[in-house]
Design a protein around this motif. Structure first.
Motif, PDB file in Angstrom:
ATOM      1  N   ILE A  41       1.117  -1.099   0.322  1.00 34.28           N
ATOM      2  CA  ILE A  41      -0.294   0.430   0.159  1.00 34.28           C
ATOM      3  C   ILE A  41       0.925   1.167  -0.661  1.00 34.28           C
ATOM      4  CG2 ILE A  41      -1.421   1.299   1.266  1.00 34.28           C
ATOM      5  CD1 ILE A  41      -2.954  -1.103   2.678  1.00 34.28           C
ATOM      6  N   VAL A  42       1.689   1.539   0.576  1.00 32.02           N
ATOM      7  CA  VAL A  42       2.567   2.264   1.171  1.00 32.02           C
ATOM      8  C   VAL A  42       3.763   3.031  -0.359  1.00 32.02           C
ATOM      9  CG1 VAL A  42       4.411   3.004   2.051  1.00 32.02           C
ATOM     10  CG2 VAL A  42       2.760   1.942   3.519  1.00 32.02           C
ATOM     11  N   SER A  43       4.327   1.461  -1.390  1.00 27.33           N
ATOM     12  CA  SER A  43       4.632   1.239  -2.305  1.00 27.33           C
ATOM     13  C   SER A  43       4.410   1.772  -3.286  1.00 27.33           C
ATOM     14  CB  SER A  43       5.676   0.263  -2.735  1.00 27.33           C
ATOM     15  OG  SER A  43       6.200  -0.449  -1.565  1.00 27.33           O
ATOM     16  N   LEU A  44       3.393   1.570  -2.926  1.00 26.63           N
ATOM     17  CA  LEU A  44       1.922   2.373  -4.815  1.00 26.63           C
ATOM     18  C   LEU A  44       1.766   3.853  -4.650  1.00 26.63           C
ATOM     19  CD1 LEU A  44      -0.846  -0.231  -4.848  1.00 26.63           C
ATOM     20  CD2 LEU A  44       0.847  -0.492  -6.339  1.00 26.63           C
ATOM     21  N   LYS A  45       1.917   3.956  -3.534  1.00 26.49           N
ATOM     22  CA  LYS A  45       1.587   5.915  -3.372  1.00 26.49           C
ATOM     23  C   LYS A  45       2.746   6.500  -3.288  1.00 26.49           C
ATOM     24  CE  LYS A  45      -0.770   9.536  -1.501  1.00 26.49           C
ATOM     25  NZ  LYS A  45      -1.857   9.807  -2.055  1.00 26.49           N
ATOM     26  N   LEU A  46       4.027   5.926  -2.536  1.00 24.23           N
ATOM     27  CA  LEU A  46       5.475   6.432  -3.453  1.00 24.23           C
ATOM     28  C   LEU A  46       5.900   5.765  -4.590  1.00 24.23           C
ATOM     29  CD1 LEU A  46       7.965   5.207   0.011  1.00 24.23           C
ATOM     30  CD2 LEU A  46       6.108   7.133  -0.736  1.00 24.23           C
ATOM     31  N   LEU A  47       5.723   4.596  -5.274  1.00 29.27           N
ATOM     32  CA  LEU A  47       5.942   4.773  -6.593  1.00 29.27           C
ATOM     33  C   LEU A  47       5.700   5.562  -7.334  1.00 29.27           C
ATOM     34  CD1 LEU A  47       6.091   0.768  -7.156  1.00 29.27           C
ATOM     35  CD2 LEU A  47       8.244   2.462  -6.709  1.00 29.27           C
ATOM     36  N   ARG A  48       3.818   5.582  -7.453  1.00 25.65           N
ATOM     37  CA  ARG A  48       3.286   6.643  -8.219  1.00 25.65           C
ATOM     38  C   ARG A  48       3.668   8.476  -7.903  1.00 25.65           C
ATOM     39  NH1 ARG A  48      -2.294   6.778 -10.504  1.00 25.65           N
ATOM     40  NH2 ARG A  48      -3.044   8.792 -10.720  1.00 25.65           N
ATOM     41  N   ALA A  49       4.193   8.807  -7.427  1.00 30.18           N
ATOM     42  CA  ALA A  49       4.774   9.735  -7.173  1.00 30.18           C
ATOM     43  C   ALA A  49       5.838   9.690  -7.717  1.00 30.18           C
ATOM     44  CB  ALA A  49       5.226  10.383  -5.531  1.00 30.18           C
ATOM     45  N   TRP A  50       6.739   9.111  -7.434  1.00 30.25           N
ATOM     46  CA  TRP A  50       7.662   8.677  -8.330  1.00 30.25           C
ATOM     47  C   TRP A  50       8.150   8.818  -9.700  1.00 30.25           C
ATOM     48  CZ3 TRP A  50      12.297   4.117  -7.147  1.00 30.25           C
ATOM     49  CH2 TRP A  50      12.722   4.659  -7.411  1.00 30.25           C
ATOM     50  N   VAL A  51       6.449   8.345 -10.152  1.00 32.88           N
ATOM     51  CA  VAL A  51       6.555   7.746 -11.710  1.00 32.88           C
ATOM     52  C   VAL A  51       5.840   9.655 -12.062  1.00 32.88           C
ATOM     53  CG1 VAL A  51       4.986   6.968 -13.940  1.00 32.88           C
ATOM     54  CG2 VAL A  51       6.063   6.172 -12.369  1.00 32.88           C
ATOM     55  N   ASP A  52       5.068  10.120 -12.228  1.00 41.59           N
ATOM     56  CA  ASP A  52       5.021  11.456 -12.185  1.00 41.59           C
ATOM     57  C   ASP A  52       6.341  12.669 -11.723  1.00 41.59           C
ATOM     58  OD1 ASP A  52       2.323  11.031 -12.188  1.00 41.59           O
ATOM     59  OD2 ASP A  52       1.908  11.002  -9.754  1.00 41.59           O
ATOM     60  N   HIS A  53       6.958  12.111 -10.428  1.00 34.79           N
ATOM     61  CA  HIS A  53       8.238  13.144 -10.485  1.00 34.79           C
ATOM     62  C   HIS A  53       9.179  12.415 -12.251  1.00 34.79           C
ATOM     63  CE1 HIS A  53      11.419  15.128  -9.474  1.00 34.79           C
ATOM     64  NE2 HIS A  53      12.814  13.661  -9.250  1.00 34.79           N
ATOM     65  N   ALA A  54       9.397  11.646 -12.212  1.00 35.21           N
ATOM     66  CA  ALA A  54      10.038  11.578 -13.472  1.00 35.21           C
ATOM     67  C   ALA A  54       9.471  11.589 -15.043  1.00 35.21           C
ATOM     68  CB  ALA A  54       9.850   9.634 -13.332  1.00 35.21           C
TER      69      ALA A  54
END
Length: 749
Positions: free
Chosen positions: A352-365
């Motif tokens: 659950i935490v990773s999905l939130k962080l990965l989404r933010a990571w993709v948006d940042h990229a």
């Protein structure tokens, strides 16, 4: 190993002999008795302890498998409850062993390590650490120029920045490897007492693992080099996360190392009450690790709130509560020895935490990639306009063009989410030992349930990925389509705007049906009768709704023939208008006066499309009989040249105005024909200006348009009365009005 193979061969031979006994008896074939050497060899193999242990293990495994298959869900639940009760009883007894733990370790330490050996061991440990640190220092002397160049270089693309960050972390790991070789390698070259060997080895390994964690944090957060940071956080947050994570990792690694040392001491020396002492130490260390995790978590959120006051305080409280509950539940299930449940909770929470962080990571990229792309573009031109609204509209149009990566963002997010969920699913399968890579003839309830869940999740995720990819591609093409302006016909790209919305609907329905069939199939439902029933039902519906089927089939063939497109001007059975919307069974056209006509495809018999390729427009001008036709031809040619130079529609004129000479002779005048060819949709504007231009140039050169004059001659010289004059005027009016040519078509725009 050879003895084991011989025993297996002997057992197989005995089974073959036992099974072939009745057949031999029936066929009266004599059975040869084994030789004395064979009997001695078989007896010797059976007396071998390894063979006996192997046979015992095989029997235990067979019995365990049979028992597991025989147990139902309720029996397994009862066994789990009994196991939990036994664990609680053992935890109560651990407090007695907790006081024995220091005495056990201290006693074994004094037995194995003398005072001289302690000083010597401490000296050697320091030497090992200095040796490892020296090798790492030498490596850093050669790699520091590369590392500094990576830290000061400005990278223009995300790929180069990621490569530089990975290279920097790789150099740090290489130096750490040199430290490990120099310290652990040198330590392994000497003989040590068991307890000292375990202690020093775990100490060195703990140092290496903590530094590996620090290197990974350096790779992702780069606390002191923002340009190499891979995670989209500020410098203050990066330093906070790195320090708290490293502190928790240090406590965790030290706790695991200490527990391993104590466990090996208990296993080697096997003291009285050692198991209770080991359990007590494990519970105490687990509590320390959990408490450290809670402290780091709350301290991190507190400092983060100070760094970013008011930024998502409500969301931060939710995440803090969720992570705190996750830590407490993990500790509780670990203490109760319910390890699969504990790891499952941890995996789901981390997911659950990773999905939130990965989404933010993709948006940042993607944001970084778009920013880098826009930085490379030349500055937009300066727009000078007296009207602010026009200037703002042009600025927005320029901004819409610069968007090369935005449409791929949903696809990347779905791919990352798909990979994360599938990875956690496989990890859960390994945790629960479900044997997903093994084909079991009689799978358990948990295996069947997990198989259904895994198949359903995979089907949903794959369908979601395909739908996102297709929808993004279709939306990207539709967003790139620019509808024609008023009065102009759409180009070939209008066919794409016509078919893609229908394709999107068909694809969505197809994916939903495929996912539903896949889930039913994974649940063990035979979908063949469902498909057959659906076929029969479809045939029945087809017979009952022939008009609907006719509309759908006719629409498919109209679309295949490319008879019309969205935005084209068509005529269908005396109805004219622009194609505005196309569905599966009907067509909507909007008249130029605003009315919308909905026509089912099955009722379309003929269609006239006014928006394809080119249009020829013919004009007529009535001039007197004495008009100079050469001058008329020359003047019309001048008007055509002026229309061709018009900046608004000049490029749309394929053939400009051309005089066709006298088309016909009428009673009072002659008719001069003029024609021109334009692209579809532009003919109306060109016709308007052509009429106006011809009238003006004729008037300027003394050419007048013909007029209908009726001259009434009355024989005799007598004066007419008022009644006679009115009758003559009425007759002349009737003679002129009844012979007027037809006017323009009323539906013509």
């Amino acid at each position: 190993m050879i003895a084991l193979r011989r025993a297996t061969a002997a057992l197989i031979s005995m089974l073959v002999i036992m099974l072939s006994g009745p057949v031999s008896a029936q066929t009266d074939t004599p059975i040869l008795a084994p030789s004395t050497n064979d009997i001695h060899e078989f007896t010797r193999l059976l007396a071998d302890e390894r063979v006996q242990e192997w046979l015992r293990q095989q029997a235990d495994e067979a019995e365990t498998a049979t028992t597991a298959e025989a147990l139902g869900v309720r029996d397994q639940l009862d066994a789990l409850i009994l196991r939990t009760q036994d664990r609680i009883s053992a935890l109560v007894r651990t407090w007695e062993g907790l006081g024995q733990a220091p005495e056990l370790v201290q006693g074994r330490w004094r037995e194995q390590v003398t005072d001289d050996r302690r000083v010597q061991s401490l000296t050697f440990v320091l030497i090992f650490l200095f040796l490892g640190a020296g090798l790492e220092w030498l490596f850093r002397q050669y790699s520091n120029p590369i590392r500094r160049r990576l830290e000061i270089t400005q990278f223009q693309t995300p790929a180069k920045r990621i490569t530089a960050a990975i290279t920097r972390a790789g150099l740090a790991l290489a130096g750490l490897l040199a430290f490990a070789v120099g310290s652990i390698g040198a330590f392994s070259a000497f003989e040590w007492p068991p307890i000292l060997f375990v202690l020093i080895l775990n100490l060195l390994m703990a140092i290496v693992v903590i530094r590996v964690v620090g290197t990974m944090l350096l790779l992702f957060f780069a606390p002191f080099v923002p340009r190499l940071r891979l995670v989209p956080v500020s410098t203050g947050m990066a330093r906070l996360i790195s320090r708290t994570a490293l502190a928790f990792a240090a406590v965790l690694v030290v706790a695991v190392a200490f527990r391993d040392v104590f466990a090996q001491v208990i296993e080697v020396f096997k003291p009285q009450g050692g198991e209770n002492a080991l359990l007590a130490v494990s519970v105490m260390l687990a509590g320390v690790v959990s408490l450290t995790a809670l402290l780091c978590l709350h301290a991190g959120f507190f400092i983060a709130a100070r760094l970013n006051p008011g930024a998502g305080s409500k969301s931060a409280r939710k995440w803090r509560g969720f992570l705190s509950l996750l830590i407490v539940l993990s500790l509780a299930f670990w203490i109760l020895d319910l390890r699969p449940i504990m790891w499952s909770i941890l995996c789901i929470g981390i997911l659950i935490v990773s999905l939130k962080l990965l989404r933010a990571w993709v948006d940042h990229a993607f944001d970084t990639a778009i920013a880098d792309y826009m930085a490379k573009l030349p500055p937009p031109p300066v727009i000078e306009a007296s009207d602010d609204i026009v200037a703002d509209a042009e600025v927005e149009e320029v901004a819409e063009v610069v968007d090369p990566y935005e449409t791929y963002r949903p696809i990347a997010q779905r791919v990352v989410r798909f990979a994360a969920i599938i990875s956690v699913g496989f990890v859960l399968a390994l945790i629960w030992n479900l044997g997903i890579f093994e084909s079991a003839e009689n799978p358990t309830v948990m295996q069947r349930l997990f198989s259904v869940l895994l198949d359903s999740a995979a089907a949903l995720l794959i369908a979601d990925l395909l739908w996102t990819w297709a929808r993004t591609a279709i939306d990207r093409r539709l967003n790139a389509y620019r509808p024609p302006t008023d009065g102009s016909a759409p180009g070939p790209e209008a066919r794409m705007a016509t078919l893609l919305p229908l394709l999107r609907v068909v694809l969505m329905v197809t994916l939903l049906l495929m996912v539903a069939m896949s889930i039913l199939s994974s649940m063990g439902v035979n979908i063949a009768p469902i498909l057959a029933g659906a076929s029969v039902l479809g045939i029945a519906i087809g017979f009952g709704a022939q008009s609907l089927v006719k509309d759908v089939v006719s629409g498919i063939f109209f679309l295949i023939d490319d008879a019309f497109r969205v935005g084209e001007y068509v005529e269908i059975d005396q109805l004219r208008g622009t194609v505005e919307k196309i569905s599966i069974r009907s067509l909507q056209i909007r008249h130029h006066r605003g009315a919308v006509h909905t026509l089912p495809f099955g009722e379309l018999k003929s269609m006239t499309n006014y928006s394809r390729d080119w249009v020829i427009m013919k004009l007529e001008f009535r001039v007197p009989f004495d008009t100079d036709l050469k001058l008329v031809k020359k003047l019309i040619k001048q008007v055509g040249a002026q229309l061709k130079e018009n900046p608004d529609y000049g490029d749309s004129i394929i053939e400009t105005l051309k005089s066709q000479g006298v088309r016909r002779m009428e009673e009072f005048n002659m008719v001069v024909g003029v024609k021109f060819m334009t692209r579809p949709g532009e003919q109306w504007l060109v016709r308007r200006d052509a009429y106006q231009g011809v009238r003006d140039i004729f008037e300027a050169n003394g050419i007048r348009m013909a007029e209908r004059n009726v001259k009434v001659e009355i024989a005799g010289e007598e004066a007419l009365t008022d009644e006679q004059r009115k009758a003559a005027s009425a007759a002349a009016h009737e003679a002129t009005t009844n012979k007027l040519p037809p006017g323009p078509i009323p539906d013509e725009p």
